[in-house]
Design an enzyme around this catalytic site. Structure first.
Site, mmCIF file in Angstrom:
data_model
loop_
_atom_site.group_PDB
_atom_site.id
_atom_site.type_symbol
_atom_site.label_atom_id
_atom_site.label_comp_id
_atom_site.label_asym_id
_atom_site.label_seq_id
_atom_site.Cartn_x
_atom_site.Cartn_y
_atom_site.Cartn_z
ATOM 1 N N ASP A 261 0.883 -1.156 0.000
ATOM 2 C CA ASP A 261 0.000 0.000 0.000
ATOM 3 C C ASP A 261 0.931 1.219 0.000
ATOM 4 O O ASP A 261 2.147 1.110 0.206
ATOM 5 C CB ASP A 261 -0.955 -0.006 1.201
HETATM 6 C C1 BGC Z 1 -5.020 3.264 0.076
HETATM 7 C C2 BGC Z 1 -5.095 2.287 -1.060
HETATM 8 C C3 BGC Z 1 -4.919 3.003 -2.363
HETATM 9 C C4 BGC Z 1 -3.591 3.750 -2.336
HETATM 10 C C5 BGC Z 1 -3.299 4.516 -3.609
HETATM 11 C C6 BGC Z 1 -3.781 4.131 0.007
HETATM 12 O O1 BGC Z 1 -3.813 5.138 0.942
HETATM 13 O O2 BGC Z 1 -5.068 2.587 1.317
HETATM 14 O O3 BGC Z 1 -6.321 1.596 -1.030
HETATM 15 O O4 BGC Z 1 -4.990 2.115 -3.426
HETATM 16 O O5 BGC Z 1 -3.626 4.682 -1.267
HETATM 17 O O6 BGC Z 1 -4.142 5.588 -3.761
#
Ligand code: BGC
Length: 721
Positions: A261
């Site tokens: 993530d």
């Molecule tokens: C989120 C993800 C997301 C990523 C990119 C993160 O903060 O938890 O679900 O895909 O950001 O935007």
């Protein structure tokens, strides 16, 4: 319910696609040989360049070898707006797309074919927009109704998650684009999501929190998995040896990419050794991001050069990225073109909303409202008039358009019915009951033949601001289950003013409605139903669509009735959260511990009635097939989700009262009946034994329960295994 139209629609969307994606096609000898050649050609720096981000949503390719950049985009229910190479929205580009209903709406359809259609839309629009990986589906288990991201997720039940996720992934990937299932694993709260250490029993992990991911890998053939922010048993999930190396890549044989993530990597050696293949979003220092300072960047080059890390570990990460690139036609072959904002895509958004909206209560059959007898209607509540696409965090979508409930009612009723809109409450920080808004709403309700209140949750306050999140949103959990903004006072007053009032709840799931539930006759759950949601809601309210959605989660009467809250284990203490409820999540808890829910898992009423009869179970060893006849005994066409639960009579270990193990949605004309078969394989009867470290099936008696919800069991049969 127009059966043939639904089928035709799904067929149109998936036309040209083969539904045969499987786990194996990421890996084949011919591709591996090509990858060997490429790896031989690459310098160490080029390899390391590929395993960390080089902009907000891309990682580097190798130009001289015709390896392109890998381009990613959120998110679960639409292709996110363009960010260029940074975090700021790029103005003036064609990035207003199809805004699908959110994950909880999709799950409420209990229709895996719609999962496929949904994924096809995403894959096709991602391809059109030049994306390689779509950062969805999000499938974390709804452990608590307070989780701010429940709206993106699917269910409290691992079987329902597993069934829906496979269709979604195949839908995306049959377009030649990768899905990325997230967030692996045990990311069930937003509070302290970046640091909280999740402790749970092995049995809870295996039975509740992993099955969706396992199905995504083994049955969906997903190309990418996103590691989550939280810790699991003391080690960050994205670089967790047990979760990633032992289970995902070991036991399940996952051959694709494990990406972090955004900012979830914390330790270079753990990431290298335990299987993190691609590090994204590590905000190091103040902008501009210093990509070479990521944990999987320059440090890795030095470690390999100094002999502390074997280059083969890096090769494996690059190999996985290249596998996905070959499979998704980024190298060596041509992608077919995608499509953007087609009417078919919008019709999928509409169909998912129509099938996902849940009728929770309909006393005295006040629904559907009749277009030809109702002359005036009061539409009440800020949620009636509020677009939601841009709320909620990373899953935000710039919608080409968004039909709000008010607009949907106007579209349906034209000038035949007089609509009075009253805002009723104000969505604002600390807003309480507003007496003048309430009296305007009451007046409107009194003057009208019927009233419809749109209430419930919202993502946050001002969607133009990134951090103005409040309820259904990334980075925050709901503070409690109570209706915000003085909605209880409003609803009570309107219910008194006009008994023909329909309450439509919007948002990411359960909310405490105990103050007025007994005074209301009709309640609908509308979720965040996407760009066509207002049209779908209007059609359900006026009977042009017969509701067929079923709750994918339990609605408790009050927060303290939910197991995690009953035990005081949400969001945890001193940085650690103990899932002491173990496997007793959702209805597994409510049923076993005999706690009365507000609305039970699997509930969803219809404008028609269904008769269940003649349940027969044929058993062969540890497998069984259940046959049951369902008849539409009412006056209108409709769809029923036939749910099969299994109950073990005298288990050797503690087991839930019942567990969902099969379901099927069927469409029936008035008077029509169908005999359907539902398969229960060995998994339907087994549990995870912590002493034997494996799945075990007792030789004992099981009840097979067929029902219209988890608490509306219509027939049962016992078998002995
Ligand atoms: C989120 C993800 C997301 C990523 C990119 C993160 O903060 O938890 O679900 O895909 O950001 O935007």
């Amino acid at each position: 319910m127009k059966i043939t139209k639904i089928k035709a629609l799904i067929l149109t969307v998936i036309a040209g696609c083969t539904c045969t994606a499987n786990a194996q096609n990421l890996y084949n000898a011919a591709t591996e040989a090509k990858i060997d050649m490429l790896l031989k050609e690459m310098t160490l720096e080029e390899k390391v360049g590929m395993i960390h981000g080089n902009s907000s949503f891309t990682s580097a390719g190798v130009k001289r070898l015709n390896i392109p950049e890998l381009v990613m985009s959120d998110g679960p229910h639409g292709v996110r707006l363009e960010h260029g190479r940074g975090w700021d929205a790029v103005p003036g580009v064609n990035d207003s797309g199809t805004y699908l209903p959110t994950g909880n709406t999709l799950a409420a359809t209990w229709n895996p074919q719609l999962g496929y259609a949904f994924g096809s839309v995403l894959g096709s629009e991602a391809k059109f927009r030049g994306k390689d990986i779509i950062l969805g589906p999000g499938i974390n288990i709804m452990r608590s109704p307070l989780n701010g991201r429940n709206f993106e997720y699917l269910s409290e039940d691992p079987f329902l998650v597993a069934q829906m996720v496979v269709g979604y992934i195949k839908g995306v990937q049959d377009q030649g684009i990768s899905a990325c299932v997230k967030h692996y694993a045990a990311n069930n709260e937003e509070t302290d999501r970046g640091t909280v250490d999740v402790q749970m029993s092995e049995r809870a992990l295996r039975e509740i929190y992993l099955p969706g991911f396992k199905a995504a890998v083994e049955l969906g053939g997903v190309n990418a998995v996103m590691g989550s922010y939280n810790k699991f048993r003391g080690q960050f999930a994205t670089e967790n040896r047990y979760l990633v190396k032992d289970i995902l890549k070991g036991e399940w044989g996952f051959k694709g990419i494990v990406m972090s993530d955004w900012g979830a990597v914390h330790n270079t050696m753990d990431a290298i050794n335990n299987g993190t293949d691609l590090e994204m979003g590590s905000d190091i220092g103040t902008p501009p991001l210093k990509f070479n300072k990521f944990y999987l960047a320059d440090t890795v080059v030095s470690l390999v050069k100094s002999g502390q890390v074997n280059v083969r570990l890096i090769d494996d990460k690059v190999r996985r990225i290249l596998r996905v690139m070959f499979k998704t036609h980024m190298i060596g072959s041509q992608r077919t073109p995608g499509a953007y904002n087609t009417r078919d895509h919008q019709l999928v958004a509409l169909k998912v909303a129509e099938e996902g909206i849940v009728l929770l209560k309909n006393n005295d059959h006040i629904l559907p409202l009749q277009k030809n007898t109702i002359k005036s209607i009061a539409v009440i509540g800020e949620n009636a008039n509020r677009p939601n696409a841009m709320g909620g965090g990373s899953s935000q979508v710039k919608a080409l358009y968004e039909i709000t409930p008010l607009q949907g009612l106007k579209n349906l009723l034209g000038n035949k019915v007089n609509i009075t809109y009253a805002q009723g409450y104000k969505i604002a920080r600390n807003a309480g009951p507003d007496s003048s808004m309430i009296s305007q709403a009451v007046e409107a309700a009194k003057r009208s033949d019927a009233a419809v209140i749109f209430c419930g949750w919202t993502h946050g306050y001002d969607y133009a601001k990134w951090d103005d999140n409040a309820y259904d949103a990334e980075g925050v959990d709901k503070p409690n289950l109570l209706m915000p903004f003085g909605q209880n006072e409003l609803i009570k007053a309107v219910l008194q003013a006009n008994p023909k009032t329909v309450v439509v709840l919007m948002g990411g799931g359960p909310i405490d409605i105990s103050q007025w539930v007994n005074h209301s006759k009709a309640i609908i759950e509308g979720w965040y139903p996407g760009m066509e949601g207002g049209n779908a809601l209007a059609k359900v309210i006026f009977g042009e669509v017969n509701p067929s959605g079923k709750l994918p989660m339990t609605f408790p009467k009050k927060l303290e009735d939910s197991p995690a809250h009953k035990l005081g284990e949400f969001p945890g203490h001193n940085g650690v959260v103990h899932y002491n409820e173990g496997i007793f999540v959702g209805y597994r808890y409510f049923d076993t511990y005999k706690v009365e829910p507000q609305f039970e898992f699997g509930r969803g009423l219809s404008y028609t009635t269904f008769k269940y009869s003649n349940l027969q179970v044929q058993q062969k060893g540890t497998k069984a097939t259940a046959y049951i006849t369902i008849k539409n005994t009412g006056k209108v066409a409709g769809a029923e989700v036939v749910q099969l639960y299994v109950h073990e009579q005298s288990p050797k270990v503690e087991r839930p009262e019942k567990e969902l193990k099969a379901f099927q949605k069927i469409y029936l004309q008035p008077g029509q009946s169908k005999r359907i078969s539902l398969i229960l394989n060995k998994n339907a009867f087994s549990y995870y034994s912590e002493t034997q470290h494996s799945w075990v099936t007792d030789h004992s008696k099981f009840d097979i329960l067929a029902g219209s919800s988890s608490r509306d069991i219509r027939c049962s049969k016992s078998i002995a295994l």
